[in-house]
Design a protein around this motif. Sequence first.
Motif, PDB file in Angstrom:
ATOM      1  N   UNK A  67     -77.965  49.908  47.988  1.00  0.00           N
ATOM      2  CA  UNK A  67     -77.134  50.701  46.772  1.00  0.00           C
ATOM      3  C   UNK A  67     -77.845  50.723  45.650  1.00  0.00           C
ATOM      4  N   UNK A  68     -78.861  49.836  44.952  1.00  0.00           N
ATOM      5  CA  UNK A  68     -79.202  50.179  43.958  1.00  0.00           C
ATOM      6  C   UNK A  68     -80.353  51.646  43.802  1.00  0.00           C
ATOM      7  N   UNK A  69     -80.544  52.191  44.988  1.00  0.00           N
ATOM      8  CA  UNK A  69     -81.399  53.036  45.220  1.00  0.00           C
ATOM      9  C   UNK A  69     -80.019  54.424  45.384  1.00  0.00           C
ATOM     10  N   UNK A  70     -78.784  54.288  46.084  1.00  0.00           N
ATOM     11  CA  UNK A  70     -78.244  55.467  46.046  1.00  0.00           C
ATOM     12  C   UNK A  70     -77.464  55.233  44.481  1.00  0.00           C
ATOM     13  N   UNK A  71     -77.144  54.875  43.633  1.00  0.00           N
ATOM     14  CA  UNK A  71     -76.204  54.564  42.550  1.00  0.00           C
ATOM     15  C   UNK A  71     -77.045  55.299  41.273  1.00  0.00           C
ATOM     16  N   UNK A  72     -78.491  55.063  41.168  1.00  0.00           N
ATOM     17  CA  UNK A  72     -79.636  54.648  40.691  1.00  0.00           C
ATOM     18  C   UNK A  72     -81.189  56.088  41.121  1.00  0.00           C
ATOM     19  N   UNK A  78     -73.550  61.015  39.667  1.00  0.00           N
ATOM     20  CA  UNK A  78     -71.816  61.385  40.390  1.00  0.00           C
ATOM     21  C   UNK A  78     -71.635  60.505  39.005  1.00  0.00           C
ATOM     22  N   UNK A  79     -70.129  60.644  39.158  1.00  0.00           N
ATOM     23  CA  UNK A  79     -69.025  59.890  38.576  1.00  0.00           C
ATOM     24  C   UNK A  79     -69.512  58.175  38.483  1.00  0.00           C
ATOM     25  N   UNK A  80     -69.331  57.934  37.232  1.00  0.00           N
ATOM     26  CA  UNK A  80     -69.853  56.102  36.229  1.00  0.00           C
ATOM     27  C   UNK A  80     -68.921  55.787  36.185  1.00  0.00           C
ATOM     28  N   UNK A  81     -67.578  56.364  36.295  1.00  0.00           N
ATOM     29  CA  UNK A  81     -67.191  55.815  35.280  1.00  0.00           C
ATOM     30  C   UNK A  81     -65.906  55.035  35.624  1.00  0.00           C
ATOM     31  N   UNK A  82     -66.493  54.565  37.242  1.00  0.00           N
ATOM     32  CA  UNK A  82     -65.156  53.078  37.859  1.00  0.00           C
ATOM     33  C   UNK A  82     -66.042  52.679  38.727  1.00  0.00           C
ATOM     34  N   UNK A  86     -66.361  51.838  42.951  1.00  0.00           N
ATOM     35  CA  UNK A  86     -67.680  52.487  43.542  1.00  0.00           C
ATOM     36  C   UNK A  86     -67.796  51.484  44.314  1.00  0.00           C
ATOM     37  N   UNK A  87     -68.218  50.131  43.777  1.00  0.00           N
ATOM     38  CA  UNK A  87     -68.983  49.373  44.756  1.00  0.00           C
ATOM     39  C   UNK A  87     -67.609  48.598  45.504  1.00  0.00           C
ATOM     40  N   UNK A 145     -68.166  60.070  44.258  1.00  0.00           N
ATOM     41  CA  UNK A 145     -67.829  61.291  44.115  1.00  0.00           C
ATOM     42  C   UNK A 145     -68.597  62.198  43.115  1.00  0.00           C
ATOM     43  N   UNK A 146     -68.281  63.334  43.149  1.00  0.00           N
ATOM     44  CA  UNK A 146     -68.506  64.261  42.315  1.00  0.00           C
ATOM     45  C   UNK A 146     -68.224  64.826  41.608  1.00  0.00           C
ATOM     46  N   UNK A 147     -69.215  64.610  40.630  1.00  0.00           N
ATOM     47  CA  UNK A 147     -67.681  65.024  39.318  1.00  0.00           C
ATOM     48  C   UNK A 147     -67.369  66.349  39.036  1.00  0.00           C
ATOM     49  N   UNK A 148     -65.811  66.507  38.642  1.00  0.00           N
ATOM     50  CA  UNK A 148     -65.320  67.178  38.231  1.00  0.00           C
ATOM     51  C   UNK A 148     -65.927  68.532  37.556  1.00  0.00           C
TER      52      UNK A 148
END
Length: 173
Positions: A67-72, A78-82, A86-87, A145-148
């Motif tokens: 998770x740490x590797x994918x997110x950072x 990618x979208x970080x708003x939710x 996401x988690x 998810x990719x940002x629009x």
Amino acid sequence: MTAAPSQRPSLRERLSLLAREIAKFGAVGGVGLLVNLAVFNLVRHTTELQVVRASILATVVAIACNYVGFRYFAYRDRDKSRRTKELTLFLLFSAVGLVIENGVLYTATYGFGWDGPLQSNVFKFIGIGVATLFRFWSYRTWVFRRLRPEPVAVPERVPETERVPEAEPGTVT
């Protein structure tokens, strides 16, 4: 007359982006694979835990690392708003991957009696491979998810009859 620039990337650009995404996913997954197999073998050889339980523990440790590797790293753009959503989705799809991965090991161990150290590692590795295909699809589709892209404003074309003539150099307007 010039056409508006296309907002959709070409096939070549999309394939290039996909190749980079796969490479980043693979780099993080490679670290996760090493963590998974190292923890699995450490637990298996230093405790009395059964093979599949040791594997589940190792998979959980690798999931946290991934998770740490994918997110950072892999999906940092990618979208970080939710983050909570996401988690939650990451853990849900990781749990499905855990079942796939350890289902292969369980079948080999208890279905066929292949539970030697080499056999356990081979079937754990196969299970990880099958689960990785599922994880790649689910993470990129649902979790990270990719940002629009924001729509690009295309200036309206002004008819020639409404254009203001440009001043000649050296003239005062």
